[in-house]
Design an enzyme around this catalytic site. Structure first.
Site, PDB file in Angstrom:
ATOM      1  N   HIS A 163     -43.357   6.709  -1.601  1.00 53.64           N
ATOM      2  CA  HIS A 163     -44.067   7.362  -0.496  1.00 53.64           C
ATOM      3  C   HIS A 163     -44.323   8.831  -0.849  1.00 53.64           C
ATOM      4  O   HIS A 163     -43.489   9.466  -1.494  1.00 53.64           O
ATOM      5  CB  HIS A 163     -43.243   7.243   0.782  1.00 53.64           C
ATOM      6  CG  HIS A 163     -44.022   7.638   1.996  1.00 53.64           C
ATOM      7  ND1 HIS A 163     -44.224   8.955   2.344  1.00 53.64           N
ATOM      8  CD2 HIS A 163     -44.689   6.895   2.914  1.00 53.64           C
ATOM      9  CE1 HIS A 163     -44.974   9.004   3.431  1.00 53.64           C
ATOM     10  NE2 HIS A 163     -45.273   7.763   3.798  1.00 53.64           N
TER      11      HIS A 163
ATOM     12  N   ASN B  43     -43.238   2.190   9.133  1.00 54.51           N
ATOM     13  CA  ASN B  43     -42.424   3.103   8.328  1.00 54.51           C
ATOM     14  C   ASN B  43     -41.896   4.140   9.310  1.00 54.51           C
ATOM     15  O   ASN B  43     -42.619   5.047   9.694  1.00 54.51           O
ATOM     16  CB  ASN B  43     -43.296   3.756   7.245  1.00 54.51           C
ATOM     17  CG  ASN B  43     -42.548   4.846   6.507  1.00 54.51           C
ATOM     18  OD1 ASN B  43     -41.318   4.941   6.608  1.00 54.51           O
ATOM     19  ND2 ASN B  43     -43.271   5.671   5.767  1.00 54.51           N
ATOM     20  N   TRP B  44     -40.654   3.954   9.699  1.00 53.30           N
ATOM     21  CA  TRP B  44     -40.121   4.840  10.747  1.00 53.30           C
ATOM     22  C   TRP B  44     -39.718   6.212  10.240  1.00 53.30           C
ATOM     23  O   TRP B  44     -39.412   7.094  11.025  1.00 53.30           O
ATOM     24  CB  TRP B  44     -38.912   4.159  11.424  1.00 53.30           C
ATOM     25  CG  TRP B  44     -39.309   3.080  12.369  1.00 53.30           C
ATOM     26  CD1 TRP B  44     -40.578   2.666  12.694  1.00 53.30           C
ATOM     27  CD2 TRP B  44     -38.419   2.251  13.129  1.00 53.30           C
ATOM     28  NE1 TRP B  44     -40.539   1.650  13.603  1.00 53.30           N
ATOM     29  CE2 TRP B  44     -39.220   1.374  13.893  1.00 53.30           C
ATOM     30  CE3 TRP B  44     -37.025   2.163  13.242  1.00 53.30           C
ATOM     31  CZ2 TRP B  44     -38.668   0.425  14.753  1.00 53.30           C
ATOM     32  CZ3 TRP B  44     -36.478   1.223  14.090  1.00 53.30           C
ATOM     33  CH2 TRP B  44     -37.295   0.364  14.843  1.00 53.30           C
ATOM     34  N   LYS B  45     -39.650   6.355   8.923  1.00 51.24           N
ATOM     35  CA  LYS B  45     -39.228   7.647   8.355  1.00 51.24           C
ATOM     36  C   LYS B  45     -37.858   8.018   8.939  1.00 51.24           C
ATOM     37  O   LYS B  45     -37.061   7.127   9.205  1.00 51.24           O
ATOM     38  CB  LYS B  45     -40.298   8.715   8.593  1.00 51.24           C
ATOM     39  CG  LYS B  45     -41.683   8.199   8.178  1.00 51.24           C
ATOM     40  CD  LYS B  45     -42.755   9.232   8.182  1.00 51.24           C
ATOM     41  CE  LYS B  45     -44.065   8.572   7.756  1.00 51.24           C
ATOM     42  NZ  LYS B  45     -45.147   9.526   7.577  1.00 51.24           N
TER      43      LYS B  45
ATOM     44  N   SER C 281     -52.338   7.651   9.698  1.00 54.39           N
ATOM     45  CA  SER C 281     -52.857   7.733  11.068  1.00 54.39           C
ATOM     46  C   SER C 281     -53.504   6.433  11.556  1.00 54.39           C
ATOM     47  O   SER C 281     -54.536   6.461  12.229  1.00 54.39           O
ATOM     48  CB  SER C 281     -53.820   8.921  11.212  1.00 54.39           C
ATOM     49  OG  SER C 281     -53.149  10.131  10.910  1.00 54.39           O
TER      50      SER C 281
ATOM     51  N   GLY D 100     -46.861   4.845  10.368  1.00 53.68           N
ATOM     52  CA  GLY D 100     -45.783   5.777  10.675  1.00 53.68           C
ATOM     53  C   GLY D 100     -45.685   6.006  12.171  1.00 53.68           C
ATOM     54  O   GLY D 100     -45.121   5.206  12.921  1.00 53.68           O
ATOM     55  N   GLY D 101     -46.276   7.106  12.634  1.00 54.56           N
ATOM     56  CA  GLY D 101     -46.163   7.540  14.025  1.00 54.56           C
ATOM     57  C   GLY D 101     -46.382   6.447  15.059  1.00 54.56           C
ATOM     58  O   GLY D 101     -45.601   6.297  16.005  1.00 54.56           O
TER      59      GLY D 101
ATOM     60  N   GLU E 131     -44.041  11.425   0.806  1.00 50.43           N
ATOM     61  CA  GLU E 131     -42.992  12.352   1.249  1.00 50.43           C
ATOM     62  C   GLU E 131     -41.829  12.341   0.266  1.00 50.43           C
ATOM     63  O   GLU E 131     -41.173  13.362   0.044  1.00 50.43           O
ATOM     64  CB  GLU E 131     -42.531  11.981   2.675  1.00 50.43           C
ATOM     65  CG  GLU E 131     -43.605  12.352   3.692  1.00 50.43           C
ATOM     66  CD  GLU E 131     -43.619  11.501   4.946  1.00 50.43           C
ATOM     67  OE1 GLU E 131     -42.635  10.803   5.229  1.00 50.43           O
ATOM     68  OE2 GLU E 131     -44.656  11.522   5.646  1.00 50.43           O
TER      69      GLU E 131
ATOM     70  N   GLY F  83     -49.907  11.377   9.180  1.00 54.66           N
ATOM     71  CA  GLY F  83     -49.349  12.163  10.272  1.00 54.66           C
ATOM     72  C   GLY F  83     -50.281  13.250  10.790  1.00 54.66           C
ATOM     73  O   GLY F  83     -49.861  14.133  11.529  1.00 54.66           O
TER      74      GLY F  83
ATOM     75  N   GLU G  34     -52.246   5.428   0.642  1.00 56.48           N
ATOM     76  CA  GLU G  34     -52.007   6.402   1.703  1.00 56.48           C
ATOM     77  C   GLU G  34     -52.523   7.772   1.274  1.00 56.48           C
ATOM     78  O   GLU G  34     -51.797   8.525   0.617  1.00 56.48           O
ATOM     79  CB  GLU G  34     -50.506   6.495   2.007  1.00 56.48           C
ATOM     80  CG  GLU G  34     -49.912   5.204   2.518  1.00 56.48           C
ATOM     81  CD  GLU G  34     -48.716   5.482   3.429  1.00 56.48           C
ATOM     82  OE1 GLU G  34     -48.700   4.924   4.531  1.00 56.48           O
ATOM     83  OE2 GLU G  34     -47.831   6.268   3.057  1.00 56.48           O
TER      84      GLU G  34
HETATM   85  P1  PGA Z   1     -48.673   7.970   9.887  1.00 58.24           P
HETATM   86  O1  PGA Z   1     -47.745   7.730   8.582  1.00 58.24           O
HETATM   87  O2  PGA Z   1     -49.085   6.597  10.371  1.00 58.24           O
HETATM   88  O3  PGA Z   1     -47.799   8.683  10.858  1.00 58.24           O
HETATM   89  O4  PGA Z   1     -49.847   8.764   9.433  1.00 58.24           O
HETATM   90  C1  PGA Z   1     -48.055   6.741   7.650  1.00 58.24           C
HETATM   91  C2  PGA Z   1     -47.067   6.784   6.519  1.00 58.24           C
HETATM   92  O5  PGA Z   1     -46.685   7.863   6.075  1.00 58.24           O
HETATM   93  O6  PGA Z   1     -46.654   5.710   6.016  1.00 58.24           O
END
Ligand code: PGA
Length: 248
Positions: free
Chosen positions: A95, A9-11, A208, A229-230, A97, A170, A164
């Protein structure tokens, strides 16, 4: 046995050029992997270009959002048909966010999952509790509410769940494998009570995930993959996550 599924998930990261650079570096690192399903989800603007570079590979393409109408006067929004024509097979929905910054409710998420499936896109539905909710022992209640609201009037065909916990996204604070398994088992229990085919639904963990912790998370019976994500932004680290998620 459910096949492992690792999704990036590159956001809001990477330009079109950076997307192409990632894909060109990533493909050779995972070209022989057949026992893990892989997906990348770049921003909308890069999807079509990414699809061209991913054609004929073992890597699937997803979007990070979709609107819940088919077409019309919805300035700035993107429809399921547009995602399909850009080469997507999947869309990430609900998600935290999106829930937090764009006020998406379970009702909105439900409409989005419905229209995605209706158009032939698979959905990765995200659920998860905040730290406060966990500390107040409301985690299961929150998950149940998100599941029942987001999955209202839907069968599970084409749906993957991503658990999640918001406090792990993050932050570098990964849930322990026991915490992840406990939440996943609860989600699976809810699915068994409320939907058909609960045992074939894949439940991904997100928050994470790194190359270092993915194997341990995947050793739990209810963890079927990861939403990353990251650590999905670098080809080496994302490839290592895929490799380390393979069943022994
Ligand atoms: P993260 O994000 O791996 O950077 O914690 C995961 C996500 O929000 O899907």
């Amino acid at each position: 046995m459910r096949k492992p599924f690792i999704s990036a998930n590159w956001k809001m990261n990477k330009t079109i050029e950076e997307t192409v650079e990632f894909i060109n570096a990533f493909i050779p690192l995972v070209k022989d992997i057949t026992d893990v399903d892989m997906l990348i989800a770049p921003p909308f603007i890069s999807l079509s270009t990414a699809a061209g570079f991913l054609k004929g590979t073992n890597i699937k393409l997803g979007a990070q959002n979709v609107f819940y109408e088919e077409k019309g006067a919805f300035t700035g929004e993107v429809s399921p048909a547009m995602l399909l024509s850009a080469g997507c097979t999947h869309v990430i929905l609900g998600h935290s966010e999106r829930r937090q910054y764009f006020m998406e409710t379970d009702e909105v998420v439900n409409k989005k999952v419905k229209i995605a499936l209706k158009n032939g896109l698979d959905a990765i539905l995200c659920v998860g509790e905040s730290l406060k909710e966990r500390e107040e022992n409301r985690m299961f209640e929150v998950l149940d509410k998100q599941l029942s609201g987001s999955l209202k009037d839907l069968s599970m065909d084409g749906i993957t769940i991503a658990y999640e916990p918001i406090w792990a996204i993050g932050t570098g604070k990964t849930a322990t494998k026991e915490q992840a398994n406990e939440a996943h088992a609860h989600i699976r229990g809810w699915l068994r009570e409320n939907k058909e085919g609960a045992d074939t639904v894949r439940i991904l963990y997100g928050g994470s995930v790194t190359p270092e912790n993915v194997a341990s998370l995947m050793s739990e019976p209810e963890v079927d993959g990861g939403l990353v994500g990251g650590a999905s932004l670098k080809p080496d680290s994302f490839a290592q996550i895929v490799i380390n998620s393979r069943r022994k």
